[in-house]
Design an enzyme around this catalytic site. Structure first.
Site, PDB file in Angstrom:
ATOM      1  N   THR A  29     -45.336  96.598 -17.398  1.00 31.59           N
ATOM      2  CA  THR A  29     -44.980  95.443 -18.222  1.00 31.59           C
ATOM      3  C   THR A  29     -46.214  94.596 -18.505  1.00 31.59           C
ATOM      4  O   THR A  29     -47.156  94.546 -17.694  1.00 31.59           O
ATOM      5  CB  THR A  29     -43.922  94.581 -17.504  1.00 31.59           C
ATOM      6  OG1 THR A  29     -43.752  93.336 -18.195  1.00 31.59           O
ATOM      7  CG2 THR A  29     -44.347  94.271 -16.069  1.00 31.59           C
ATOM      8  N   ASP A  30     -46.198  93.887 -19.635  1.00 31.71           N
ATOM      9  CA  ASP A  30     -47.284  92.957 -19.938  1.00 31.71           C
ATOM     10  C   ASP A  30     -47.283  91.758 -19.003  1.00 31.71           C
ATOM     11  O   ASP A  30     -48.273  91.009 -18.933  1.00 31.71           O
ATOM     12  CB  ASP A  30     -47.218  92.493 -21.396  1.00 31.71           C
ATOM     13  CG  ASP A  30     -45.912  91.781 -21.760  1.00 31.71           C
ATOM     14  OD1 ASP A  30     -45.004  91.686 -20.907  1.00 31.71           O
ATOM     15  OD2 ASP A  30     -45.796  91.339 -22.920  1.00 31.71           O
ATOM     16  N   GLU A  31     -46.213  91.577 -18.241  1.00 31.67           N
ATOM     17  CA  GLU A  31     -46.146  90.427 -17.334  1.00 31.67           C
ATOM     18  C   GLU A  31     -47.166  90.514 -16.206  1.00 31.67           C
ATOM     19  O   GLU A  31     -47.437  89.505 -15.545  1.00 31.67           O
ATOM     20  CB  GLU A  31     -44.734  90.266 -16.780  1.00 31.67           C
ATOM     21  CG  GLU A  31     -43.719  89.895 -17.848  1.00 31.67           C
ATOM     22  CD  GLU A  31     -42.357  89.532 -17.292  1.00 31.67           C
ATOM     23  OE1 GLU A  31     -42.315  88.813 -16.271  1.00 31.67           O
ATOM     24  OE2 GLU A  31     -41.347  89.957 -17.875  1.00 31.67           O
ATOM     25  N   TYR A  47     -41.419  89.458  -9.420  1.00 29.85           N
ATOM     26  CA  TYR A  47     -41.223  90.655 -10.242  1.00 29.85           C
ATOM     27  C   TYR A  47     -42.544  91.200 -10.762  1.00 29.85           C
ATOM     28  O   TYR A  47     -42.882  92.371 -10.546  1.00 29.85           O
ATOM     29  CB  TYR A  47     -40.290  90.364 -11.421  1.00 29.85           C
ATOM     30  CG  TYR A  47     -40.399  91.389 -12.520  1.00 29.85           C
ATOM     31  CD1 TYR A  47     -40.081  92.732 -12.285  1.00 29.85           C
ATOM     32  CD2 TYR A  47     -40.844  91.033 -13.796  1.00 29.85           C
ATOM     33  CE1 TYR A  47     -40.210  93.688 -13.285  1.00 29.85           C
ATOM     34  CE2 TYR A  47     -40.970  91.983 -14.804  1.00 29.85           C
ATOM     35  CZ  TYR A  47     -40.650  93.305 -14.547  1.00 29.85           C
ATOM     36  OH  TYR A  47     -40.782  94.238 -15.532  1.00 29.85           O
ATOM     37  N   LYS A  68     -44.645  94.779  -9.913  1.00 34.93           N
ATOM     38  CA  LYS A  68     -45.045  95.758 -10.929  1.00 34.93           C
ATOM     39  C   LYS A  68     -46.561  95.962 -10.927  1.00 34.93           C
ATOM     40  O   LYS A  68     -47.052  97.089 -11.076  1.00 34.93           O
ATOM     41  CB  LYS A  68     -44.568  95.325 -12.309  1.00 34.93           C
ATOM     42  CG  LYS A  68     -43.064  95.356 -12.495  1.00 34.93           C
ATOM     43  CD  LYS A  68     -42.494  96.770 -12.388  1.00 34.93           C
ATOM     44  CE  LYS A  68     -42.844  97.624 -13.592  1.00 34.93           C
ATOM     45  NZ  LYS A  68     -42.183  98.964 -13.522  1.00 34.93           N
TER      46      LYS A  68
END
Length: 339
Positions: free
Chosen positions: A125-127, A153, A157
């Site tokens: 994810t870009d997060e 979260y 990741k």
């Protein structure tokens, strides 16, 4: 080829299963999913009897079950979608995110090492990059952007991504990673922003928006994402990270207002609620690398994709109504009780 898709009963995973079966009928697709709250087996009902498809209910953290599946199927490629992914849930209960997203990833890669694999692909994810300031629209995430996480979260990741690259360097495991922006489209679980707003608006319920709704996300239509992953697992360079973005930056409040207009609902339904802890302000991806190396670009404009998504939810009420009622969690038992 035989492709194992973990988390294939979830939102993006199920769309990827459908994409593979449609565009690569020569491949065998094996879906492994634990069927947690966000895994919905009824999503895969149309392909359960497909001759090139198999569903296996198992947890990626269960080493014995994962190894047994590899012994039976001898997969050529593993695409790991399986993850706890809701930020709010991670703030309330971080441990389950660490278990699934980190330990589960290590179990899958250990199986790949033990039984041999052509490619292990991690869907990230870009997060993991943190966020960007609202007053710098010229800034974008690239593959070289340092990891700077904001939530349990995104930290889980990012940890998994680091572990994947470590397995590549230490053991020579053939890996790739993709980091995507926010997805939207069919089969999106109703707790997420776009489906939640559609469903609540249809019921004339309040539309809860964090803070002023000024947070910006780069929205990617899920089929475009599936095409990108397919391109990466077949042609992407081993050991590389590819950012996958939609070039569709929108404020949350813009999206909610658009949904209201599309459904003929008043904006008075919008209710501003207390902002999320550590809420990232802006995500934006630069997909130059995947475009230049693999020829991928997003094809779906947000204005078109959101209308297709709204129409899908109008046409598939049974799917999300069973989720809201909780009945969907009984689907597996109904399907397999006497098998």
């Amino acid at each position: 080829m035989t492709i194992v898709v973990t988390g294939g009963a979830g939102f993006i995973g199920s769309n990827f299963v459908y994409y593979l079966l449609e565009h690569h009928p020569e491949d065998r697709v094996v879906c492994l999913d634990k069927l947690t709250y966000a895994g919905n087996l009824s999503t895969l009902a149309p392909v359960m009897a497909h001759p090139q498809f198999r569903f296996v209910k198992a947890d990626i953290c269960d080493r014995a079950s994962v190894y047994r599946l590899f012994e039976e199927e001898h997969p050529d490629i593993v695409v790991n979608f399986a993850a706890e992914s809701h930020v709010d849930r991670s703030i309330e209960n971080p441990e389950v995110f660490l278990q699934t997203n980190i330990i589960g990833t290590s179990v899958l890669m250990d199986a790949c090492r033990k039984y041999g694999i052509g490619r292990y692909h991690q869907v990230s994810t870009d997060e993991v990059y943190g966020d960007l300031p609202l007053d710098r629209p010229d800034l974008f995430f690239t593959e070289e952007t340092p990891i700077h996480t904001s939530s349990p979260y995104s930290s889980s990741k990012a940890s998994a991504d680091l572990l994947v690259m470590a397995y590549h360097r230490t053991y020579g495991l053939p890996v790739t990673i993709s980091r995507c922006s926010n997805n939207y489209g069919p089969y999106h679980f109703p707790e997420k922003l776009i489906p939640l707003m559609i469903i609540n608006a249809l019921a004339d319920k309040p539309l809860p928006v964090y803070g002023e709704g000024l947070n910006v996300r780069d929205w990617l239509y899920v089929e475009d994402h599936c095409k990108a992953i397919d391109r990466i697992i077949r042609d992407g360079r081993v050991g590389e990270v590819y950012n996958v973005g939609g070039h569709n930056e929108k404020q949350n409040i813009e999206i909610v207002r658009l949904i209201c207009r599309s459904l003929g609902k008043p904006e008075s339904l919008i209710t501003h609620v207390t902002d999320r802890k550590g809420h990232d302000m802006r995500y934006a991806i630069d997909p130059t690398k995947i475009h230049s190396e693999l020829g991928w670009l997003p094809e779906t404009k947000f204005e078109d994709g959101i209308q297709k998504t709204i129409q899908w939810y109008l046409d598939n009420r049974d799917w999300w109504e069973t989720i809201i009622s909780g009945e969907y969690q009984n689907y597996y038992e109904k399907m397999y009780h006497n098998r």
